[in-house]
Design a protein around this motif. Structure first.
Motif, PDB file in Angstrom:
ATOM      1  N   LEU A 145     -29.436 -15.245  -1.782  1.00  0.00           N
ATOM      2  CA  LEU A 145     -29.003 -13.983  -1.178  1.00  0.00           C
ATOM      3  C   LEU A 145     -29.437 -13.889   0.286  1.00  0.00           C
ATOM      4  O   LEU A 145     -28.697 -13.373   1.126  1.00  0.00           O
ATOM      5  CB  LEU A 145     -29.527 -12.789  -1.987  1.00  0.00           C
ATOM      6  N   ALA A 146     -30.633 -14.394   0.603  1.00  0.00           N
ATOM      7  CA  ALA A 146     -31.081 -14.376   1.994  1.00  0.00           C
ATOM      8  C   ALA A 146     -30.186 -15.259   2.861  1.00  0.00           C
ATOM      9  O   ALA A 146     -29.769 -14.865   3.962  1.00  0.00           O
ATOM     10  CB  ALA A 146     -32.533 -14.832   2.080  1.00  0.00           C
ATOM     11  N   LEU A 147     -29.865 -16.446   2.356  1.00  0.00           N
ATOM     12  CA  LEU A 147     -29.009 -17.353   3.118  1.00  0.00           C
ATOM     13  C   LEU A 147     -27.556 -16.871   3.151  1.00  0.00           C
ATOM     14  O   LEU A 147     -26.839 -17.130   4.120  1.00  0.00           O
ATOM     15  CB  LEU A 147     -29.102 -18.767   2.559  1.00  0.00           C
ATOM     16  N   LEU A 148     -27.124 -16.175   2.115  1.00  0.00           N
ATOM     17  CA  LEU A 148     -25.782 -15.577   2.110  1.00  0.00           C
ATOM     18  C   LEU A 148     -25.637 -14.651   3.316  1.00  0.00           C
ATOM     19  O   LEU A 148     -24.631 -14.699   4.036  1.00  0.00           O
ATOM     20  CB  LEU A 148     -25.562 -14.806   0.808  1.00  0.00           C
ATOM     21  N   HIS A 149     -26.648 -13.842   3.553  1.00  0.00           N
ATOM     22  CA  HIS A 149     -26.630 -12.934   4.700  1.00  0.00           C
ATOM     23  C   HIS A 149     -26.571 -13.722   6.012  1.00  0.00           C
ATOM     24  O   HIS A 149     -25.789 -13.398   6.901  1.00  0.00           O
ATOM     25  CB  HIS A 149     -27.872 -12.040   4.661  1.00  0.00           C
ATOM     26  N   GLU A 150     -27.392 -14.757   6.112  1.00  0.00           N
ATOM     27  CA  GLU A 150     -27.439 -15.541   7.348  1.00  0.00           C
ATOM     28  C   GLU A 150     -26.119 -16.270   7.613  1.00  0.00           C
ATOM     29  O   GLU A 150     -25.627 -16.293   8.736  1.00  0.00           O
ATOM     30  CB  GLU A 150     -28.584 -16.556   7.301  1.00  0.00           C
ATOM     31  N   VAL A 151     -25.547 -16.877   6.589  1.00  0.00           N
ATOM     32  CA  VAL A 151     -24.270 -17.585   6.769  1.00  0.00           C
ATOM     33  C   VAL A 151     -23.165 -16.588   7.097  1.00  0.00           C
ATOM     34  O   VAL A 151     -22.286 -16.865   7.928  1.00  0.00           O
ATOM     35  CB  VAL A 151     -23.926 -18.432   5.522  1.00  0.00           C
ATOM     36  N   ASN A 152     -23.203 -15.420   6.491  1.00  0.00           N
ATOM     37  CA  ASN A 152     -22.209 -14.391   6.789  1.00  0.00           C
ATOM     38  C   ASN A 152     -22.258 -13.972   8.256  1.00  0.00           C
ATOM     39  O   ASN A 152     -21.227 -13.666   8.854  1.00  0.00           O
ATOM     40  CB  ASN A 152     -22.428 -13.171   5.893  1.00  0.00           C
TER      41      ASN A 152
END
Length: 199
Positions: free
Chosen positions: A149-156
């Motif tokens: 979820l943390a990386l989902l935010h960053e990639v988004n």
């Protein structure tokens, strides 16, 4: 005329009005998070009293937006078959759904209430299956989900022209492939230079 026809018509009209309000709220609030309910009513093409009847407060409207998004995440988990499909394929499919939702619901995705226990549990089950299949070595599914979820935010947040997204004309697919590969590597799965089929 059927005695039940009028109440059914009223319910259908109310459901359509609610859907219009939520759609308008998503668009208006994505541009201005402080917009009042009156502006959302105008965007929906409805009387202000109608919006206030459906949502007694701004909080009630935000709760409804979060609940709608949560339901779409739950639907995405089901469509990705997180409990039965090959786990890496399920993760990729769920990730594509998540990015598509983030694009379509730019305001609602900021609401932490959309990450309901049902959504979090589905992701935890997926990460347990990834561990059991040897796709990752991190022992705690909850940790895997939190990293994801943390990386989902960053990639988004990456701009569309980021070199990290190079190599594909489909932005959602490019973001999903980057996220899945990065998460698998971070959790002890794929090593640099290795490529999971389908990524």
């Amino acid at each position: 005329m059927d005695d039940d026809a009028a109440p059914r018509r009223v319910r259908a009209d109310a459901e359509r009005s609610t859907a219009r309000i939520l759609e308008a709220a998503e668009a208006v609030l994505a541009e201005d998070e402080t917009a009042p309910l009156e502006r959302i009513a105008d965007a929906a093409g409805l009387a202000r009293a109608t919006v206030h009847r459906r949502f007694s407060s701004r909080t009630a409207l935000l709760d409804a937006l979060a609940a709608q998004l949560a339901q779409r995440y739950v639907q995405g988990l089901a469509e990705a078959r997180v409990d039965s499909a090959p786990p890496v394929a399920a993760m990729l499919r769920m990730t594509e759904t998540a990015f598509a939702l983030k694009i379509a619901h730019r305001f609602a995705v900021q609401l932490s209430a959309s990450m309901t226990p049902e959504v979090l549990d589905g992701l935890d089950r997926l990460f347990a299956r990834l561990r059991d299949a040897g796709a990752i070595t991190a022992p705690d599914p909850t940790w895997g989900r939190r990293v994801y979820l943390a990386l989902l935010h960053e990639v988004n947040d990456l701009p569309a022209d980021s070199p990290m997204l190079a190599g594909g004309s489909d932005e959602v697919a490019a973001r999903a492939a980057l996220l899945v590969t990065t998460v698998l590597q971070a959790l002890g799965g794929l090593r640099p230079g290795e490529q999971e089929e389908g990524l």
